[in-house]
Write a protein that holds these residues in place. Structure first.
Motif, PDB file in Angstrom:
ATOM      1  N   TYR A  24       0.825  -1.205   0.000  1.00  0.00           N
ATOM      2  CA  TYR A  24       0.000   0.000   0.000  1.00  0.00           C
ATOM      3  C   TYR A  24       0.870   1.270   0.000  1.00  0.00           C
ATOM      4  O   TYR A  24       0.521   2.272  -0.645  1.00  0.00           O
ATOM      5  N   LYS A  25       2.000   1.248   0.695  1.00  0.00           N
ATOM      6  CA  LYS A  25       2.876   2.426   0.752  1.00  0.00           C
ATOM      7  C   LYS A  25       3.468   2.723  -0.615  1.00  0.00           C
ATOM      8  O   LYS A  25       3.490   3.879  -1.070  1.00  0.00           O
ATOM      9  N   ILE A  26       3.954   1.658  -1.291  1.00  0.00           N
ATOM     10  CA  ILE A  26       4.536   1.870  -2.628  1.00  0.00           C
ATOM     11  C   ILE A  26       3.455   2.340  -3.601  1.00  0.00           C
ATOM     12  O   ILE A  26       3.704   3.212  -4.452  1.00  0.00           O
ATOM     13  N   THR A  27       2.239   1.788  -3.460  1.00  0.00           N
ATOM     14  CA  THR A  27       1.139   2.217  -4.332  1.00  0.00           C
ATOM     15  C   THR A  27       0.828   3.696  -4.115  1.00  0.00           C
ATOM     16  O   THR A  27       0.609   4.451  -5.083  1.00  0.00           O
ATOM     17  N   ALA A  28       0.850   4.140  -2.875  1.00  0.00           N
ATOM     18  CA  ALA A  28       0.587   5.554  -2.580  1.00  0.00           C
ATOM     19  C   ALA A  28       1.699   6.428  -3.141  1.00  0.00           C
ATOM     20  O   ALA A  28       1.422   7.505  -3.732  1.00  0.00           O
ATOM     21  N   ASP A  29       2.958   5.989  -2.981  1.00  0.00           N
ATOM     22  CA  ASP A  29       4.078   6.779  -3.529  1.00  0.00           C
ATOM     23  C   ASP A  29       3.990   6.855  -5.048  1.00  0.00           C
ATOM     24  O   ASP A  29       4.221   7.933  -5.644  1.00  0.00           O
ATOM     25  N   LEU A  30       3.670   5.747  -5.694  1.00  0.00           N
ATOM     26  CA  LEU A  30       3.571   5.735  -7.160  1.00  0.00           C
ATOM     27  C   LEU A  30       2.434   6.635  -7.611  1.00  0.00           C
ATOM     28  O   LEU A  30       2.545   7.354  -8.610  1.00  0.00           O
ATOM     29  N   LYS A  31       1.343   6.632  -6.892  1.00  0.00           N
ATOM     30  CA  LYS A  31       0.208   7.499  -7.240  1.00  0.00           C
ATOM     31  C   LYS A  31       0.598   8.971  -7.120  1.00  0.00           C
ATOM     32  O   LYS A  31       0.211   9.815  -7.957  1.00  0.00           O
ATOM     33  N   ASP A  32       1.374   9.298  -6.077  1.00  0.00           N
ATOM     34  CA  ASP A  32       1.829  10.681  -5.918  1.00  0.00           C
ATOM     35  C   ASP A  32       2.717  11.105  -7.089  1.00  0.00           C
ATOM     36  O   ASP A  32       2.582  12.227  -7.615  1.00  0.00           O
ATOM     37  N   LYS A  52      12.150  13.634 -16.629  1.00  0.00           N
ATOM     38  CA  LYS A  52      12.944  12.406 -16.687  1.00  0.00           C
ATOM     39  C   LYS A  52      13.143  11.816 -15.284  1.00  0.00           C
ATOM     40  O   LYS A  52      13.066  10.598 -15.094  1.00  0.00           O
ATOM     41  N   ASP A  53      13.423  12.684 -14.324  1.00  0.00           N
ATOM     42  CA  ASP A  53      13.598  12.182 -12.949  1.00  0.00           C
ATOM     43  C   ASP A  53      12.310  11.542 -12.423  1.00  0.00           C
ATOM     44  O   ASP A  53      12.344  10.480 -11.762  1.00  0.00           O
ATOM     45  N   GLN A  54      11.192  12.190 -12.739  1.00  0.00           N
ATOM     46  CA  GLN A  54       9.913  11.631 -12.293  1.00  0.00           C
ATOM     47  C   GLN A  54       9.635  10.272 -12.957  1.00  0.00           C
ATOM     48  O   GLN A  54       9.148   9.341 -12.299  1.00  0.00           O
ATOM     49  N   VAL A  55       9.972  10.176 -14.251  1.00  0.00           N
ATOM     50  CA  VAL A  55       9.742   8.904 -14.973  1.00  0.00           C
ATOM     51  C   VAL A  55      10.636   7.816 -14.396  1.00  0.00           C
ATOM     52  O   VAL A  55      10.196   6.660 -14.200  1.00  0.00           O
ATOM     53  N   LYS A  56      11.927   8.153 -14.122  1.00  0.00           N
ATOM     54  CA  LYS A  56      12.829   7.165 -13.538  1.00  0.00           C
ATOM     55  C   LYS A  56      12.302   6.672 -12.174  1.00  0.00           C
ATOM     56  O   LYS A  56      12.328   5.475 -11.870  1.00  0.00           O
ATOM     57  N   GLN A  57      11.822   7.623 -11.367  1.00  0.00           N
ATOM     58  CA  GLN A  57      11.293   7.235 -10.057  1.00  0.00           C
ATOM     59  C   GLN A  57      10.056   6.341 -10.197  1.00  0.00           C
ATOM     60  O   GLN A  57       9.863   5.390  -9.431  1.00  0.00           O
ATOM     61  N   CYS A  58       9.235   6.649 -11.236  1.00  0.00           N
ATOM     62  CA  CYS A  58       8.047   5.802 -11.480  1.00  0.00           C
ATOM     63  C   CYS A  58       8.449   4.385 -11.873  1.00  0.00           C
ATOM     64  O   CYS A  58       7.826   3.409 -11.423  1.00  0.00           O
ATOM     65  N   VAL A  59       9.482   4.263 -12.728  1.00  0.00           N
ATOM     66  CA  VAL A  59       9.940   2.930 -13.145  1.00  0.00           C
ATOM     67  C   VAL A  59      10.449   2.155 -11.924  1.00  0.00           C
ATOM     68  O   VAL A  59      10.147   0.962 -11.743  1.00  0.00           O
ATOM     69  N   VAL A  60      11.216   2.852 -11.062  1.00  0.00           N
ATOM     70  CA  VAL A  60      11.711   2.196  -9.850  1.00  0.00           C
ATOM     71  C   VAL A  60      10.549   1.780  -8.955  1.00  0.00           C
ATOM     72  O   VAL A  60      10.529   0.665  -8.390  1.00  0.00           O
ATOM     73  N   LYS A  61       9.564   2.662  -8.836  1.00  0.00           N
ATOM     74  CA  LYS A  61       8.411   2.328  -7.986  1.00  0.00           C
ATOM     75  C   LYS A  61       7.605   1.158  -8.569  1.00  0.00           C
ATOM     76  O   LYS A  61       7.084   0.316  -7.818  1.00  0.00           O
ATOM     77  N   PHE A  62       7.504   1.092  -9.922  1.00  0.00           N
ATOM     78  CA  PHE A  62       6.796  -0.036 -10.544  1.00  0.00           C
ATOM     79  C   PHE A  62       7.490  -1.359 -10.239  1.00  0.00           C
ATOM     80  O   PHE A  62       6.852  -2.381  -9.946  1.00  0.00           O
ATOM     81  N   ALA A  63       8.843  -1.336 -10.303  1.00  0.00           N
ATOM     82  CA  ALA A  63       9.593  -2.550  -9.980  1.00  0.00           C
ATOM     83  C   ALA A  63       9.378  -2.938  -8.506  1.00  0.00           C
ATOM     84  O   ALA A  63       9.188  -4.117  -8.166  1.00  0.00           O
ATOM     85  N   ALA A  64       9.433  -1.916  -7.640  1.00  0.00           N
ATOM     86  CA  ALA A  64       9.212  -2.187  -6.218  1.00  0.00           C
ATOM     87  C   ALA A  64       7.776  -2.664  -5.971  1.00  0.00           C
ATOM     88  O   ALA A  64       7.523  -3.532  -5.128  1.00  0.00           O
ATOM     89  N   LEU A  65       6.826  -2.083  -6.762  1.00  0.00           N
ATOM     90  CA  LEU A  65       5.426  -2.498  -6.610  1.00  0.00           C
ATOM     91  C   LEU A  65       5.241  -3.963  -7.014  1.00  0.00           C
ATOM     92  O   LEU A  65       4.499  -4.707  -6.360  1.00  0.00           O
ATOM     93  N   LYS A  66       5.924  -4.377  -8.090  1.00  0.00           N
ATOM     94  CA  LYS A  66       5.848  -5.767  -8.523  1.00  0.00           C
ATOM     95  C   LYS A  66       6.382  -6.710  -7.431  1.00  0.00           C
ATOM     96  O   LYS A  66       5.776  -7.745  -7.124  1.00  0.00           O
ATOM     97  N   SER A  67       7.532  -6.311  -6.853  1.00  0.00           N
ATOM     98  CA  SER A  67       8.119  -7.124  -5.790  1.00  0.00           C
ATOM     99  C   SER A  67       7.207  -7.157  -4.561  1.00  0.00           C
ATOM    100  O   SER A  67       6.987  -8.211  -3.943  1.00  0.00           O
ATOM    101  N   ALA A  68       6.631  -5.995  -4.209  1.00  0.00           N
ATOM    102  CA  ALA A  68       5.735  -5.931  -3.047  1.00  0.00           C
ATOM    103  C   ALA A  68       4.461  -6.751  -3.296  1.00  0.00           C
ATOM    104  O   ALA A  68       3.931  -7.393  -2.376  1.00  0.00           O
ATOM    105  N   ASN A  69       3.996  -6.723  -4.551  1.00  0.00           N
ATOM    106  CA  ASN A  69       2.805  -7.508  -4.884  1.00  0.00           C
ATOM    107  C   ASN A  69       3.064  -9.005  -4.711  1.00  0.00           C
ATOM    108  O   ASN A  69       2.229  -9.748  -4.160  1.00  0.00           O
ATOM    109  N   ARG A  70       4.253  -9.463  -5.166  1.00  0.00           N
ATOM    110  CA  ARG A  70       4.610 -10.872  -5.004  1.00  0.00           C
ATOM    111  C   ARG A  70       4.734 -11.230  -3.531  1.00  0.00           C
ATOM    112  O   ARG A  70       4.252 -12.295  -3.088  1.00  0.00           O
ATOM    113  N   GLU A  71       5.358 -10.354  -2.752  1.00  0.00           N
ATOM    114  CA  GLU A  71       5.496 -10.623  -1.319  1.00  0.00           C
ATOM    115  C   GLU A  71       4.127 -10.642  -0.617  1.00  0.00           C
ATOM    116  O   GLU A  71       3.902 -11.444   0.294  1.00  0.00           O
TER     117      GLU A  71
END
Length: 231
Positions: free
Chosen positions: A20-28, A46-65
Motif C-alpha cells: 500500500y505504501k509503494i502504491t501511494a508513492d507511485l500514485k503521488d 525524466k527524474d519523475q519517470v525514472k522514479q516511477c519505473v523504480v516504484k513499478f519494480a518495487a510495486l511488482k516485488s511488493a505484490n509478489r510478497e
C-alpha cells in the motif's frame, strides 16, 4: 491518496502495508507528472519517470510478497481451523462421556442392593459354584455380584422351562380338545346304530311258535336255552 491511507491503516500484515505504501508513492509521482504536463513545465520529467519505473519494480516485488504472505496466512488459518475442529470434536466427546457418566452415577446412587429380592441362600450358592466362580469371600462386592449373576441365570432357566411347559400344555390341550370332539361325535353314531337295531331287538323279544325249520325235539331243547345277553 486518502482512500489508500485508510486501507493501509486497516492492514496489519507488513507485506501488505509495504504494498500500500509503494502504491501511494507511485500514485503521488503520477499525479505530479500529470500536473507538470498540464502546466507545460518541461523540467524534471525524466527524474519523475525514472522514479516511477523504480516504484513499478518495487510495486511488482511488493505484490509478489503480499501474495506470498496471503498464502501463508491462508495456510495458517486452515491449520487453525483444523485445530479448532479437533478441539470441538474433543469437547463433543467429553460431553457424551459426561452424559454417560451421569447416567451411570444415577444408577449407582439409586442402587439399594438386593433388598426385597429373594435370592438363593449363600449355602446353596456355594454348593452349586466353585470358589473361582464366587470371586471372593462372603460379603464382598464381587461375591454379591456373582451371587446375583447366579440368581439371574437360574431365573432365566426357570423362565425357559416355564415357556416349554406352557407350549406342551397348549399342545396337550389341543389334543384333548380333538379327542373330546371325537367322543362327542360317537354318541350320534351310537344313537343311529341303536335306532337301526331296535326292530331286530323287538323280533327277538317276541314270544311265538317254534321255528318251523326245527323238529319237535330240537325246538324243545332250544326252549331250554337262557335268554340272550343282548335282549
Amino acid at each position: 491518496m486518502a482512500a489508500v491511507e485508510v486501507e493501509s491503516s486497516r492492514v496489519t500484515v507488513p507485506e501488505l502495508q509495504h504494498f500500500y505504501k509503494i502504491t501511494a508513492d507511485l500514485k503521488d509521482l503520477v499525479d505530479d507528472l500529470v500536473k507538470m504536463k498540464r502546466s507545460g513545465s518541461q523540467g524534471g520529467h525524466k527524474d519523475q519517470v525514472k522514479q516511477c519505473v523504480v516504484k513499478f519494480a518495487a510495486l511488482k516485488s511488493a505484490n509478489r510478497e503480499a501474495h506470498d504472505a496471503a498464502d501463508r496466512a491462508s495456510c495458517e488459518a486452515e491449520a487453525e481451523r483444523q485445530r479448532t475442529d479437533a478441539i470441538g470434536h474433543q469437547l463433543q466427546n467429553l460431553q457424551y462421556q459426561k452424559i454417560h457418566l451421569n447416567k451411570e452415577l444415577h444408577v449407582c446412587l439409586n442402587y439399594h442392593g438386593h433388598d426385597g429380592i429373594e435370592l438363593v441362600s449363600e449355602a446353596e450358592f456355594e454348593a452349586n459354584t466353585t470358589e473361582e466362580q464366587r470371586k471372593g469371600p462372603r460379603g464382598s462386592h464381587s461375591y454379591e455380584l456373582a451371587r446375583l449373576t447366579f440368581e439371574m441365570k437360574k431365573r432365566e432357566e426357570l423362565v425357559s422351562s416355564l415357556k416349554t411347559h406352557e407350549l406342551r400344555r397348549k399342545l396337550y390341550e389341543g389334543k384333548l380338545s380333538l379327542q373330546r370332539k371325537f367322543l362327542d361325535s360317537l354318541q350320534g353314531h351310537l344313537d343311529t346304530i341303536y335306532a337301526a337295531a331296535e326292530p331286530v331287538k323287538k323280533e327277538f323279544n317276541k314270544s311265538g311258535p317254534p321255528i318251523a325249520s326245527l323238529d319237535k325235539a330240537e325246538a324243545q331243547a332250544a326252549a331250554l336255552l337262557p335268554a340272550p345277553l343282548y335282549a
